[in-house]
Design a protein around this motif. Sequence first.
Motif, PDB file in Angstrom:
ATOM      1  N   TYR A  67     -37.435 -51.068 -62.731  1.00 29.40           N
ATOM      2  CA  TYR A  67     -38.305 -50.009 -63.261  1.00 29.40           C
ATOM      3  C   TYR A  67     -38.601 -50.250 -64.733  1.00 29.40           C
ATOM      4  O   TYR A  67     -39.735 -50.082 -65.188  1.00 29.40           O
ATOM      5  CB  TYR A  67     -37.670 -48.633 -63.073  1.00 29.40           C
ATOM      6  CG  TYR A  67     -37.454 -48.247 -61.627  1.00 29.40           C
ATOM      7  CD1 TYR A  67     -38.336 -48.644 -60.628  1.00 29.40           C
ATOM      8  CD2 TYR A  67     -36.363 -47.492 -61.249  1.00 29.40           C
ATOM      9  CE1 TYR A  67     -38.133 -48.298 -59.308  1.00 29.40           C
ATOM     10  CE2 TYR A  67     -36.149 -47.133 -59.931  1.00 29.40           C
ATOM     11  CZ  TYR A  67     -37.038 -47.541 -58.962  1.00 29.40           C
ATOM     12  OH  TYR A  67     -36.831 -47.198 -57.653  1.00 29.40           O
ATOM     13  N   ARG A 105     -40.003 -47.780 -52.519  1.00 29.43           N
ATOM     14  CA  ARG A 105     -39.303 -48.417 -53.630  1.00 29.43           C
ATOM     15  C   ARG A 105     -38.849 -49.831 -53.263  1.00 29.43           C
ATOM     16  O   ARG A 105     -37.974 -50.396 -53.909  1.00 29.43           O
ATOM     17  CB  ARG A 105     -38.090 -47.578 -54.045  1.00 29.43           C
ATOM     18  CG  ARG A 105     -38.451 -46.210 -54.589  1.00 29.43           C
ATOM     19  CD  ARG A 105     -39.199 -46.349 -55.914  1.00 29.43           C
ATOM     20  NE  ARG A 105     -39.263 -45.088 -56.615  1.00 29.43           N
ATOM     21  CZ  ARG A 105     -40.370 -44.412 -56.822  1.00 29.43           C
ATOM     22  NH1 ARG A 105     -41.512 -44.870 -56.374  1.00 29.43           N
ATOM     23  NH2 ARG A 105     -40.359 -43.277 -57.491  1.00 29.43           N
ATOM     24  N   ALA A 126     -32.927 -49.997 -61.603  1.00 29.98           N
ATOM     25  CA  ALA A 126     -33.230 -49.451 -62.934  1.00 29.98           C
ATOM     26  C   ALA A 126     -33.819 -50.553 -63.815  1.00 29.98           C
ATOM     27  O   ALA A 126     -34.757 -50.318 -64.580  1.00 29.98           O
ATOM     28  CB  ALA A 126     -31.975 -48.861 -63.563  1.00 29.98           C
ATOM     29  N   THR A 134     -35.412 -45.059 -64.779  1.00 26.53           N
ATOM     30  CA  THR A 134     -35.713 -44.511 -63.463  1.00 26.53           C
ATOM     31  C   THR A 134     -36.438 -43.179 -63.608  1.00 26.53           C
ATOM     32  O   THR A 134     -37.446 -42.938 -62.936  1.00 26.53           O
ATOM     33  CB  THR A 134     -34.416 -44.324 -62.644  1.00 26.53           C
ATOM     34  OG1 THR A 134     -33.763 -45.594 -62.534  1.00 26.53           O
ATOM     35  CG2 THR A 134     -34.706 -43.784 -61.259  1.00 26.53           C
ATOM     36  N   ARG A 188     -28.995 -40.633 -63.315  1.00 26.51           N
ATOM     37  CA  ARG A 188     -30.030 -41.655 -63.193  1.00 26.51           C
ATOM     38  C   ARG A 188     -30.365 -42.215 -64.569  1.00 26.51           C
ATOM     39  O   ARG A 188     -30.271 -41.523 -65.570  1.00 26.51           O
ATOM     40  CB  ARG A 188     -31.276 -41.059 -62.555  1.00 26.51           C
ATOM     41  CG  ARG A 188     -30.990 -40.587 -61.148  1.00 26.51           C
ATOM     42  CD  ARG A 188     -32.163 -39.962 -60.452  1.00 26.51           C
ATOM     43  NE  ARG A 188     -32.835 -39.000 -61.298  1.00 26.51           N
ATOM     44  CZ  ARG A 188     -34.128 -38.728 -61.211  1.00 26.51           C
ATOM     45  NH1 ARG A 188     -34.865 -39.299 -60.305  1.00 26.51           N
ATOM     46  NH2 ARG A 188     -34.685 -37.847 -62.011  1.00 26.51           N
TER      47      ARG A 188
END
Length: 114
Positions: A71, A21, A68, A8, A4
Amino acid sequence: MTRRSKFTISFEKKYGYIKSRKLKDLQKAFRVKSKDINTVYERGIGAYYNNPSSVRSSVDNSVQWAMARVYKFLLNVIKYRKEDFDKIPRSAGSDYKYVKSSGEFNDYLPKEIN
């Protein structure tokens, strides 16, 4: 299992209590402009396909890459708001104008876990 991204992992450490999410739910939880979060997501999808040499081999698909980036965007918006709109974080990179736009949209700061 895939590795990840650091964004994240950081996002989940700070805001793991936000279970959904979906972009729409993240937009409401962080009170950012839906146009900005959708643009960042689509830029992430585009970056995955248009520059495959920059994509790590541990990334399975474009959605993983785009989330990602979302985020990272949300973390930068919160950082920008915490600093009283003083300066945009350097990690905002090419999403600079979206961080600025959503950061100045309001001054809401969601609660962090730690």
